[in-house]
Scaffold this active site. Structure first.
Site, short mmCIF file in Angstrom:
data_model
loop_
_atom_site.label_atom_id
_atom_site.label_comp_id
_atom_site.label_asym_id
_atom_site.label_seq_id
_atom_site.Cartn_x
_atom_site.Cartn_y
_atom_site.Cartn_z
N CYS A 49 -8.37 -3.01 -11.38
CA CYS A 49 -7.98 -1.76 -10.70
C CYS A 49 -6.69 -1.94 -9.91
O CYS A 49 -6.29 -1.04 -9.18
CB CYS A 49 -9.11 -1.25 -9.82
SG CYS A 49 -9.59 -2.39 -8.53
N ARG A 78 2.35 -9.51 -0.13
CA ARG A 78 2.75 -8.34 -0.93
C ARG A 78 3.59 -7.35 -0.14
O ARG A 78 4.23 -6.48 -0.71
CB ARG A 78 1.52 -7.66 -1.54
CG ARG A 78 0.64 -6.96 -0.55
CD ARG A 78 -0.73 -6.61 -1.15
NE ARG A 78 -0.86 -5.21 -1.50
CZ ARG A 78 -2.02 -4.61 -1.79
NH1 ARG A 78 -3.15 -5.32 -1.80
NH2 ARG A 78 -2.06 -3.36 -2.10
N ARG A 88 -10.38 4.55 -2.92
CA ARG A 88 -10.09 3.77 -1.69
C ARG A 88 -10.53 4.61 -0.49
O ARG A 88 -9.75 5.40 0.03
CB ARG A 88 -8.60 3.47 -1.61
CG ARG A 88 -8.08 2.48 -2.65
CD ARG A 88 -6.58 2.30 -2.48
NE ARG A 88 -6.06 1.13 -3.14
CZ ARG A 88 -5.45 1.13 -4.33
NH1 ARG A 88 -5.32 2.26 -5.00
NH2 ARG A 88 -4.97 0.02 -4.84
N GLU A 122 -10.32 -10.57 -5.78
CA GLU A 122 -8.93 -10.51 -5.33
C GLU A 122 -8.57 -11.68 -4.42
O GLU A 122 -7.45 -11.78 -3.93
CB GLU A 122 -8.63 -9.17 -4.65
CG GLU A 122 -9.61 -8.74 -3.60
CD GLU A 122 -9.37 -7.32 -3.07
OE1 GLU A 122 -8.32 -6.73 -3.34
OE2 GLU A 122 -10.25 -6.80 -2.37
N ASN A 168 -3.41 -6.56 -7.05
CA ASN A 168 -2.38 -6.43 -6.00
C ASN A 168 -2.57 -7.54 -4.98
O ASN A 168 -1.60 -8.17 -4.54
CB ASN A 168 -2.51 -5.08 -5.28
CG ASN A 168 -2.43 -3.91 -6.23
OD1 ASN A 168 -1.95 -4.06 -7.34
ND2 ASN A 168 -2.91 -2.76 -5.80
N ASP A 169 -3.81 -7.77 -4.60
CA ASP A 169 -4.08 -8.85 -3.65
C ASP A 169 -4.17 -10.19 -4.35
O ASP A 169 -3.69 -11.20 -3.82
CB ASP A 169 -5.37 -8.57 -2.87
CG ASP A 169 -5.10 -7.64 -1.70
OD1 ASP A 169 -4.09 -7.84 -1.01
OD2 ASP A 169 -5.88 -6.71 -1.49
N HIS A 220 0.82 -1.21 0.00
CA HIS A 220 0.00 0.00 0.00
C HIS A 220 0.86 1.26 0.00
O HIS A 220 0.45 2.30 -0.51
CB HIS A 220 -0.98 -0.01 1.17
CG HIS A 220 -2.09 -0.97 0.93
ND1 HIS A 220 -2.20 -2.16 1.60
CD2 HIS A 220 -3.09 -0.95 0.02
CE1 HIS A 220 -3.25 -2.82 1.13
NE2 HIS A 220 -3.81 -2.10 0.18
N ARG A 252 -15.13 2.48 -3.08
CA ARG A 252 -15.01 1.15 -2.46
C ARG A 252 -15.31 1.25 -0.97
O ARG A 252 -14.89 2.19 -0.30
CB ARG A 252 -13.59 0.61 -2.65
CG ARG A 252 -13.42 -0.78 -2.07
CD ARG A 252 -12.10 -1.39 -2.43
NE ARG A 252 -11.00 -0.75 -1.75
CZ ARG A 252 -9.73 -1.07 -1.94
NH1 ARG A 252 -9.42 -2.01 -2.83
NH2 ARG A 252 -8.77 -0.47 -1.28
C1 PEP Z 1 -5.89 -4.65 -5.18
O1 PEP Z 1 -5.80 -5.47 -4.28
O2 PEP Z 1 -5.43 -4.85 -6.33
C2 PEP Z 1 -6.55 -3.36 -4.97
C3 PEP Z 1 -6.85 -2.57 -5.97
O3 PEP Z 1 -6.82 -2.99 -3.71
P1 PEP Z 1 -5.72 -2.57 -2.61
O4 PEP Z 1 -4.42 -2.37 -3.32
O5 PEP Z 1 -6.23 -1.35 -1.96
O6 PEP Z 1 -5.71 -3.76 -1.70
MG MG Z 2 -6.97 -5.30 -2.47
#
Ligand code: PEP
Ligand code: MG
Length: 591
Positions: free
Chosen positions: A517, A480, A311, A446, A469-470, A204, A347
């Site tokens: 996203c 991550r 977010r 995710e 990302n997740d 993050h 979100r």
């Molecule tokens: C993700 O997980 O790809 C996402 C967009 O949400 P975040 O990075 O806030 O977990």
């Molecule tokens: Mg996420």
């Protein structure tokens, strides 16, 4: 067994240190070293000659805290009565204790740390002593002793960070680890770049750096040991390296590169208002990821097809207590109004893991990524969800609102949110509020179980958005945020390409919109791949929009479908990357 350690970098103070590129861009300026601890109080080193300044900051904070206490006493006296308000007078007296004051001063001058770090140590010392005391009354007395110092800490944290800098110039922040606290350590206008010894490319902290348009490099072992407060650095976030104390020739070469980079960006930006449509007429909606209301001014409305991911947790992270329904309502309304009718996807609160609210204690977990986060928290603490949904629905008439549910891992979670959503909408109606007729609700994909249950989930939602990302961390079992395994965090893994294809296929069959996203989509070549796989939209940090639109406009859809086929045929991440690089080159040569 010897535990493997990160490989140390060379020791010389001057020179080039190669790391990992996290956020693009070039920066040149003085470094400000931040030694953040696990708690949210930043610690930084103070030069010997600046110790008196730091002690001056402490004294000023003590005065300001005493004023705050006096003000509280006045307010409480009028609401609860003079007797209850006396506690604040007692607290002011505690702040006058010369022993405590000289303890904190000693910590500043002996350890050469900033005032807030020293105050934090004092509070911890009180707490430690408190843990050893017998009896509830004695313990509560001891806690009263530390309480007024929290006001001092608040004052220091809120007001003085920026004045504490040694320079008026914006700075490059250097830290041991890339965390959200490090990236937001100073106002954006005072920041040039962020560099860190460790940190995930998709953590993050990284997401924030990209969304703030801050060049960022990580994977720089031993960096802090080689820096001095105020030393000049150049940061290359495109290629992932840092130059320590550059020579005049280095600076000249750097400035030339920066100029030519800016020239190219300007020409691409000039076209960013045009739609992302391939030469044979296939369009991709390119939306933006937003983290705070301030970000709304960082992009041109005409360059984007809406917000694909807001977010909202960062609105909560920026405060000292939960925002009320009214505050949230006003903020969401502002966001919707600013977007002037464009789709705006907010979100639901996604806290937990590294997104901890200072005022909401979550348990310390061995495996936070697999723990209590996202929808798991808000479905347990339903009032959080209720307040947010009420505020969102009340604001819904101000624009084209869509709501996105984070961390969905089962259909039950989708149904629970829908049920609450319907109840709240009915309740608002009964209270005389109007809400928009249609507020689509979508699910983040995710978590692997959502991927496998997608056919069912997609029937009960209006759209899906893949959080790569997740998804990458969960599919590949690679945290991550864990620097020890960051080399295994591989967004180009063939399994990820197949997962992306699966989502696009299932969503298309169900006639639902699908987007990505996660950060992966900000690479123009990946955006081309997603269009080839059948995605109708993506959402990325605003700074990436012009290049992506440019790449799409200089491509043919037939080529992108072939790119998707070729990428799916690869059995290694390197193979996928080679296909993407080829596609990137092709779109450039078409231009
Ligand atoms: C993700 O997980 O790809 C996402 C967009 O949400 P975040 O990075 O806030 O977990
Ligand atoms: Mg996420």
């Amino acid at each position: 067994m010897a535990f493997p350690q990160p490989i140390p970098g060379p020791r010389a103070a001057r020179g080039k240190v190669q790391g990992i590129a996290v956020a693009p861009g070039l920066a040149l300026g003085p470094v400000h070293i931040v030694l953040t601890g696990p708690a949210d109080v930043p610690t930084w080193s103070v030069k010997r000659e600046d110790v008196p300044l730091e002690i001056g900051r402490l004294a000023a904070a003590l005065n300001a805290a005493a004023e705050r206490l006096e003000e509280r006493q006045r307010v409480v006296a009028t609401t609860a009565g003079a007797k209850d308000a006396e506690i604040f007078a007692v607290q002011r007296t505690i702040l006058k204790d010369p022993h405590a004051m000289s303890d904190v001063e000693r910590m500043i001058s002996e350890q050469r740390i900033n005032a807030e770090a020293a105050v934090k140590l004092l509070i911890e010392r009180y707490q430690e002593a408190l843990g050893k005391l017998e009896g509830a009354n004695v313990r509560s007395f001891a806690s009263d002793v530390s309480d007024p110092w929290r006001y001092v800490l608040d004052v220091l944290l809120e007001r003085d960070r920026e004045q504490a800098l040694l320079t008026e110039q914006p700075v490059i922040i250097a830290a041991a680890e890339l965390t959200p606290a490090v990236v937001t350590f100073l106002a954006r206008s005072r920041l040039l770049a962020v560099v860190a010894e460790t940190g995930g490319r998709f953590s993050h902290g990284a997401v924030l750096a990209r969304s703030l348009g801050l060049p960022c490099v990580v994977g720089l072992p031993n960096l802090l040991a080689r820096l001095e407060q105020g030393m000049t650095l150049t940061v290359d976030g495109d290629h992932g390296f840092v130059l320590l104390a550059p020579t005049d020739a280095d600076v000249k070469e750097f400035l030339e590169r920066k100029r030519s980079r800016e020239g190219r960006r300007e020409s691409v930006r000039a076209e960013a208002g045009r739609p992302a449509t391939t030469q044979d007429g296939h369009s991709l909606r390119v939306q933006v990821n937003v983290e705070s209301v301030r970000d709304l001014d960082t992009f041109e409305l005409s360059h984007t097809d809406g917000i694909g991911l807001f977010r909202t947790e960062f609105l909560y992270l920026e405060r000292n207590e939960f925002p009320s329904e009214e505050e949230q309502y006003r903020l969401y309304r502002r966001v919707l109004e600013r977007m002037s009718g464009r789709p705006t996807t907010l979100r639901l609160l996604d806290i937990g893991g590294d997104k901890a609210l200072p005022y909401f204690q979550t348990p310390s977990e061995a495996n936070p990524a697999l723990g209590w986060r996202g929808i798991r928290i808000t479905l347990r603490w339903r009032d959080l969800l209720r307040v947010q949904l009420r505020a969102l629905l009340r604001a819904s008439t101000a624009g084209d609102l869509r709501i996105l549910m984070p961390m969905i891992s089962s259909i039950e979670e989708v149904r629970e949110v829908h049920q609450l959503f319907d109840e709240i909408r009915a309740h608002l109606g009964a209270q005389g509020y109007t809400t928009a007729d249609d507020v689509p609700v979508g699910a983040m994909i995710e978590v692997p179980s959502a991927l496998l249950e997608l056919e069912r989930i997609v029937r009960e939602v209006d759209f899906v958005s893949v959080g790569t990302n997740d998804l990458v961390q969960y599919l590949l079992a690679v945290d991550r945020d864990n620097p020890w395994v960051s080399g295994l965090y591989e967004p180009h893994h063939p399994a990820i390409v197949r997962a992306l294809q699966h989502v696009a296929d299932v969503a298309r069959k169900a006639g639902k919109s699908c987007s990505v996203c996660g950060e992966i989509a900000s690479d123009p070549a990946v955006a081309l791949l997603l269009l080839g796989l059948g995605y109708d939209s993506i959402s990325v940090a605003p700074q990436f929009v012009p290049e992506i639109k440019y790449a799409v406009r200089h491509s043919h859809h037939g080529e992108l479908v072939q790119l998707a086929r070729d990428a799916l045929a690869q059995d290694t991440a390197a193979g996928v990357r080679a296909q993407l690089e080829q596609a990137g080159r092709r779109s450039l040569s078409n231009s």
